[in-house]
Design a protein around this motif. Structure first.
Motif, PDB file in Angstrom:
ATOM      1  N   CYS A  39       0.836  -1.242  -0.014  1.00  0.00           N
ATOM      2  CA  CYS A  39       0.044  -0.121   0.060  1.00  0.00           C
ATOM      3  C   CYS A  39       0.719   1.238  -0.009  1.00  0.00           C
ATOM      4  O   CYS A  39       1.839   1.323   0.758  1.00  0.00           O
ATOM      5  N   CYS A  47       0.272   2.737   6.534  1.00  0.00           N
ATOM      6  CA  CYS A  47      -0.181   1.262   6.114  1.00  0.00           C
ATOM      7  C   CYS A  47       0.881   0.664   5.278  1.00  0.00           C
ATOM      8  O   CYS A  47       1.330   1.194   4.238  1.00  0.00           O
ATOM      9  N   TYR A  49       0.122  -2.399   4.350  1.00  0.00           N
ATOM     10  CA  TYR A  49      -0.704  -3.735   3.842  1.00  0.00           C
ATOM     11  C   TYR A  49      -0.091  -4.147   2.460  1.00  0.00           C
ATOM     12  O   TYR A  49       0.378  -3.515   1.674  1.00  0.00           O
ATOM     13  N   CYS A  62      -6.460  -2.138  -1.392  1.00  0.00           N
ATOM     14  CA  CYS A  62      -6.127  -2.024  -0.111  1.00  0.00           C
ATOM     15  C   CYS A  62      -7.243  -2.266   0.940  1.00  0.00           C
ATOM     16  O   CYS A  62      -8.053  -1.430   0.987  1.00  0.00           O
ATOM     17  N   MET A  64      -7.001  -2.537   4.197  1.00  0.00           N
ATOM     18  CA  MET A  64      -7.164  -1.435   5.201  1.00  0.00           C
ATOM     19  C   MET A  64      -7.616  -0.106   5.093  1.00  0.00           C
ATOM     20  O   MET A  64      -8.542   0.441   5.631  1.00  0.00           O
ATOM     21  N   CYS A  65      -7.109   0.228   3.852  1.00  0.00           N
ATOM     22  CA  CYS A  65      -7.624   1.827   3.505  1.00  0.00           C
ATOM     23  C   CYS A  65      -8.734   1.831   2.665  1.00  0.00           C
ATOM     24  O   CYS A  65      -9.562   2.835   2.495  1.00  0.00           O
ATOM     25  N   THR A  69      -4.733   1.517  -3.693  1.00  0.00           N
ATOM     26  CA  THR A  69      -3.527   2.063  -3.363  1.00  0.00           C
ATOM     27  C   THR A  69      -2.294   1.343  -3.058  1.00  0.00           C
ATOM     28  O   THR A  69      -1.331   1.576  -2.894  1.00  0.00           O
TER      29      THR A  69
HETATM   30 ZN    ZN Z   1      -3.379   0.808   2.721  1.00  0.00          ZN
END
Ligand code: ZN
Length: 80
Positions: A39, A47, A49, A62, A64-65, A69
């Protein structure tokens, strides 16, 4: 993305994937059909990831986000 962030992300990717340096990572990625991606969200630089992506991926999702990304190692390194 700044050159500093680019190189920090590459270093992180090597760490996560267990490679000594980015050249090893590139060599492994080039000989494979998938490539590790990390990421690179400029709004969330913390982040890290990672996921396996297509080698030319520069907008991978991603988790997480919840944004596109993820950038592959080969794109990050300017190889492709
Ligand atoms: Zn991310």
């Amino acid at each position: 993305m700044s050159p500093e962030m680019r190189s920090a992300k590459l270093t992180k990717l090597c760490e996560v994937e267990g490679f000594d340096d980015e050249n090893e990572l590139f060599a492994a990625a080039i000989s494979d059909s998938v490539c590790p991606a990390i990421c690179c969200n400029p709004d969330n630089p913390a982040c890290d990831y990672t996921a396996e992506m297509e080698p030319d991926q520069d907008r991978g999702w991603c988790e997480m986000c919840e944004r596109g990304t993820l950038v592959s190692a080969l794109v990050l390194g300017g190889i492709i």
